[in-house]
Structures are given as C-alpha cells and as structure tokens.
Scaffold this active site. Sequence first.
Site, mmCIF file in Angstrom:
data_model
loop_
_atom_site.group_PDB
_atom_site.id
_atom_site.type_symbol
_atom_site.label_atom_id
_atom_site.label_comp_id
_atom_site.label_asym_id
_atom_site.label_seq_id
_atom_site.Cartn_x
_atom_site.Cartn_y
_atom_site.Cartn_z
ATOM 1 N N ASP A 156 0.828 -1.211 0.000
ATOM 2 C CA ASP A 156 0.000 0.000 0.000
ATOM 3 C C ASP A 156 0.863 1.262 0.000
ATOM 4 O OD1 ASP A 156 -1.807 -1.999 0.294
ATOM 5 O OD2 ASP A 156 -2.385 -1.504 2.344
ATOM 6 N N TYR A 184 -5.702 -10.947 10.143
ATOM 7 C CA TYR A 184 -4.547 -10.630 9.298
ATOM 8 C C TYR A 184 -3.277 -11.171 9.967
ATOM 9 C CZ TYR A 184 -1.590 -7.855 6.135
ATOM 10 O OH TYR A 184 -0.671 -7.448 5.190
HETATM 11 C C1 GLA Z 1 -3.542 -4.810 3.513
HETATM 12 C C2 GLA Z 1 -2.059 -4.664 3.842
HETATM 13 C C3 GLA Z 1 -1.198 -4.928 2.626
HETATM 14 C C4 GLA Z 1 -1.554 -6.249 1.959
HETATM 15 C C5 GLA Z 1 -3.067 -6.341 1.750
HETATM 16 C C6 GLA Z 1 -3.487 -7.682 1.229
HETATM 17 O O1 GLA Z 1 -3.927 -3.806 2.626
HETATM 18 O O2 GLA Z 1 -1.791 -3.364 4.329
HETATM 19 O O3 GLA Z 1 0.163 -4.904 2.995
HETATM 20 O O4 GLA Z 1 -1.077 -7.335 2.699
HETATM 21 O O5 GLA Z 1 -3.787 -6.092 2.935
HETATM 22 O O6 GLA Z 1 -2.963 -7.924 -0.026
#
Ligand code: GLA
Length: 386
Positions: free
Chosen positions: A173, A222
């Site tokens: 991101d 996550y």
């Molecule tokens: C979130 C995390 C990213 C990535 C996405 C899944 O956005 O911040 O680093 O892992 O999830 O692809």
Amino acid sequence: MAVTPRELESEFRQIFKSCAQPAIYRAPGRVNLMGEHTDYNQGLVCPIALEMACYIAVAPAQHDALRIHSAELGETREFPIAKIADAEPQRNWTDYVVGVARLLVRNGVALTPSDLYIHSDVPRGSGLSSSAALEVSASLSLLAGRPMDRREIAQLCRRAESEFVGMPCGIMDQYTSLFGTEGAAIQIDCRNLTHIEVKLPAGLQVIAVNSMVKHELASSAYSQRVAECAQAVSELRAFQPGIASLRDVSVKVFEEVQDSLSPVPRKRARHIITDIARVLDFAAAARANDVREMGRLFIAAHRSMQYDYEITSDEIDFLVDTAIKMKGVYGARMTGGGFGGCTVNLVDPNFAEDFAEQITAAYRKRHGKTPLFYDCQPGASASRVK
Ligand code: GLA
C-alpha cells in the site's frame, strides 16, 4: 480532487486560526488488481494508485508541537515535538501520523513545530488503503521538502503501521502510494522493492464496489494469516531447505509436496504461491489485451481467497457471484486485506451503468445495504500539490 487547494487552505486557516500559507501534499489510496497477501510473503502484487487521496495542508507554527486536525472526524490533537520519539500509541487515527513522526525523529529528522490539516477522500475501512495514504501524506508533510528516498519512506511508513499502529502489514500500500503511475498498474516485486508498469487494455473499466461492511476481526485475522504463512514456510523447509519465504516455492514443487503439509498452512500456502503466479499471468494477459483471460484470473484469485485463504465474507462473495453472472463483466474479486471492504470488477464500459444498477438492486435485496461504486482510473503517485 473532491476538495480544491484553495478550500484546503481556507479550512486550514479557520481551524488553526492562522494566517500562514500552508503547503499541500497528496498521497493516493490504491486498488489491488492481483496478488493478495502476497506482499508480506516477499511476492508480487499488481495494484493501481487511485485518484482518491489523502490531502494534508501543513505549515510551520509558533508553538512546540504537532497539531493535527482530522476534517472527517472534526478533531484536533496536539503532540509536543520533544516527546514524539517516545510517543505511545493512542489507539486512534492519530497513531498513523504520530507513528510516522516518531520514526522520522528516530531516523534523525529534526521535526519543525507544525499544524497539519488532514482531508481524505479515500473511504476508510474499505480495503482501498486509506491508512497508507494517510501515512505517506503525513511523511511528505513532515519532511516538508527535505529529501528522502521514496523506498525508504515506504519502508518507514510500513514500519510505523506495523510497530506503532499494530497491524503487521506488507509494503504494497505504501509503495503504491509512492510509486503508482497515471495510466498504468504497477507490478511490484515486494522482495527487492522494484516495479514495472503494466498498461491496462483500452476499453476496460476498473470499478471498485464498496460492500459497506468491515468485519471487526480483520486485524487479528490478518496477523493470524501472517503466522500461518510462517508456519507453512517452516514445514516446507523439510522439502526445500533454505527458503526464506513462500516466494521461493514454485507451484510445481508445492503441488508435489502439499499433501505432507498440515491442513491450514497447506491452504494458506496454496493461495500465496498460486496468487504470485497469477500476478505474472495477469500482467501477461494485460499486455496481450486479453480481457477475458484477465477476468478468468480475477475469478480464480477470488476463489483462492474464498476457499484457501478464507478472507472473504458473505457480502463480498455475493457481490462477486452477482457480478460475474452479468453481461459485460469480465471478472470480479475481492481487493485488499479482506473480511469486507471492496470488490474490484473488470467491466466493459458500455455496461458500466447497468452494472451499478443491477448490483445495487441485488445487494439491497439480499443484504439490505446500498453499495458505493468507484471508477478506478490509475492515478499519480504522492506529491506536493502546486
Ligand atoms: C492490507 C495490507 C497490505 C496487503 C493487503 C493484502 O492492505 O496493508 O500490505 O497485505 O492487505 O494484499
């Protein structure tokens, strides 16, 4: 931009009762097209930076603090500069800014007392990376023109999110916000932090659909996925010693040894390893203007997230299943961290209106919510707004 620089300046002056001339920085959100949760596995991703962005109007001030104001929440908070290096998380929106400020100070950047007015049009909690947009825009505002390598900024912002905010995210991101390109997606190699542009075929509209649902367990789930991938790596070392991450395992080797892995790490690894391969296939299909293949890969990626990585939700699966039955839709999948947020859809522009109408009607009927639609044109990377 939903708000003009002039409006930002005048809101800044009103809130801080200041007559300073603020500088304005912009950092975009992103929509990921392929490669989900592959970033913290040192893999590949293929996102686009969005036109929707987080804007910060910033000016040096006469006090000894960082005063930060969130337009969305109507809140102002103050953090004395002298204490920033040892700041503790507040468990609210300020952590994204203070987490970045704290690391800048720890890296030897002398912060100037400043006022920061934050206005974001990246929807929060929607999987379009409002957090990274805020971190990146905060870092550029606090650096205030002092040079710092963009890769270093991306890493610093990622660290702030993982160490200070407490979300052990990958680099996608922040990197996309700093390196996204107008008019193209980027294929990022998250191991060596390089990227190449991937032009999308003409006559293809990328539409994100916001399910308006964010599940509470997103952040803990996550972290759990991060741990399950580490477990998969350690089990796979029995067959391929010396691997550092799932990136190092090919689909072929995985298929040969997968039956020996324990069930959960096996599923998680299968998603990651096949999704990394799908990024390359997707980019190749885009280069060949093969929109049908791009759509097929979208659907395969969604099923992989649904059944192997187990990060979708009923609402999201419904949005995807409804979309892919429609005329003019090449493919649909969830985008971002998961457990709600947005789907991303590859749509023939001639059917974009029907798409929005039919999805809205079906989603209202089944889930009683009205989705929001975002036309995702690849936007430019973070910069100062002139
Ligand atoms: C979130 C995390 C990213 C990535 C996405 C899944 O956005 O911040 O680093 O892992 O999830 O692809």
